[in-house]
Design an enzyme around this catalytic site. Sequence first.
Site, PDB file in Angstrom:
ATOM      1  N   HIS A  26       0.822  -1.208   0.000  1.00 48.09           N
ATOM      2  CA  HIS A  26       0.000   0.000   0.000  1.00 48.09           C
ATOM      3  C   HIS A  26       0.860   1.264   0.000  1.00 48.09           C
ATOM      4  O   HIS A  26       0.360   2.354  -0.277  1.00 48.09           O
ATOM      5  CB  HIS A  26      -0.910   0.000   1.229  1.00 48.09           C
ATOM      6  CG  HIS A  26      -2.364   0.200   0.921  1.00 48.09           C
ATOM      7  ND1 HIS A  26      -2.885   0.198  -0.368  1.00 48.09           N
ATOM      8  CD2 HIS A  26      -3.430   0.437   1.731  1.00 48.09           C
ATOM      9  CE1 HIS A  26      -4.189   0.397  -0.323  1.00 48.09           C
ATOM     10  NE2 HIS A  26      -4.544   0.553   0.923  1.00 48.09           N
ATOM     11  N   ASN A  77      -7.239   5.964   4.146  1.00 48.06           N
ATOM     12  CA  ASN A  77      -8.688   6.150   4.006  1.00 48.06           C
ATOM     13  C   ASN A  77      -9.140   7.603   4.043  1.00 48.06           C
ATOM     14  O   ASN A  77     -10.275   7.899   3.670  1.00 48.06           O
ATOM     15  CB  ASN A  77      -9.424   5.374   5.097  1.00 48.06           C
ATOM     16  CG  ASN A  77      -9.261   3.878   4.946  1.00 48.06           C
ATOM     17  OD1 ASN A  77      -8.525   3.399   4.081  1.00 48.06           O
ATOM     18  ND2 ASN A  77      -9.941   3.124   5.775  1.00 48.06           N
ATOM     19  N   ASP A 102      -0.771   2.516  -5.375  1.00 48.47           N
ATOM     20  CA  ASP A 102      -0.655   1.086  -5.654  1.00 48.47           C
ATOM     21  C   ASP A 102      -1.929   0.605  -6.337  1.00 48.47           C
ATOM     22  O   ASP A 102      -3.004   1.168  -6.120  1.00 48.47           O
ATOM     23  CB  ASP A 102      -0.423   0.310  -4.354  1.00 48.47           C
ATOM     24  CG  ASP A 102      -1.580   0.503  -3.373  1.00 48.47           C
ATOM     25  OD1 ASP A 102      -1.805   1.658  -2.941  1.00 48.47           O
ATOM     26  OD2 ASP A 102      -2.276  -0.472  -3.052  1.00 48.47           O
ATOM     27  N   ASN A 123      -9.367   2.576  -1.309  1.00 47.60           N
ATOM     28  CA  ASN A 123      -9.890   3.516  -0.313  1.00 47.60           C
ATOM     29  C   ASN A 123      -9.266   4.907  -0.412  1.00 47.60           C
ATOM     30  O   ASN A 123      -9.922   5.907  -0.116  1.00 47.60           O
ATOM     31  CB  ASN A 123      -9.695   2.963   1.102  1.00 47.60           C
ATOM     32  CG  ASN A 123     -10.630   1.802   1.394  1.00 47.60           C
ATOM     33  OD1 ASN A 123     -11.717   1.716   0.846  1.00 47.60           O
ATOM     34  ND2 ASN A 123     -10.191   0.891   2.249  1.00 47.60           N
TER      35      ASN A 123
END
Length: 201
Positions: A26, A77, A102, A123
């Site tokens: 991530h 997020n 990513d 997200n």
Amino acid sequence: MVLQQERISLVVFLGNYGEEYKMTRHNAAWLFASSLDFFQNLSWQRKFKGQWAKLGFPGTDGKERSVYFLMPETYMNLSGESAAALADFYKIPAQEILVVHDEIELDFGTLSLKNGGGLGGHNGLRSMKASLGTAGFWRLRIGVGKPSHPDVASYVLSPFSKHEREALPEIFVYAGNLLSSVLTGNPPDFLKEWAKRKILD
């Protein structure tokens, strides 16, 4: 008819703040950012819920202009809150924002330049759309591949494999060249070549 030149004024690198996330999939965009030649020379400041810096780049008209770089520290997020705060302050429209992130829908070793479109369940991108009010921003997608199991969250929050870590520098060289081209040229000119380009065999 001469088409109007487009430009990128803000580059947002999506990732998660904290040492435990540093080498995870991530955080591919943050790892890429730290690989850039000019990264260490930037004067990073904390504001807009993250770290930001700016650098002069030659525009298509030959004049130097400022490009802003942002690493949100809100966690993935809520990345859009940080990006929207900087964009609002410097009056940067969504169509001049490039989000580096990513992408599990791309094989590891694949890069993609995209303008707008779906969010693919990411997200960070969802937060960007919610905060900016549109999905009409640019994306530089770094392929990390799909997991072999249904737990996507644990996959993207897990570290790259040893083989992948060894391959990242080569991938980032190509990504850096693409980023430089996009920042100094007309972004749409690179869409066809970089729609989905596999760097590694």
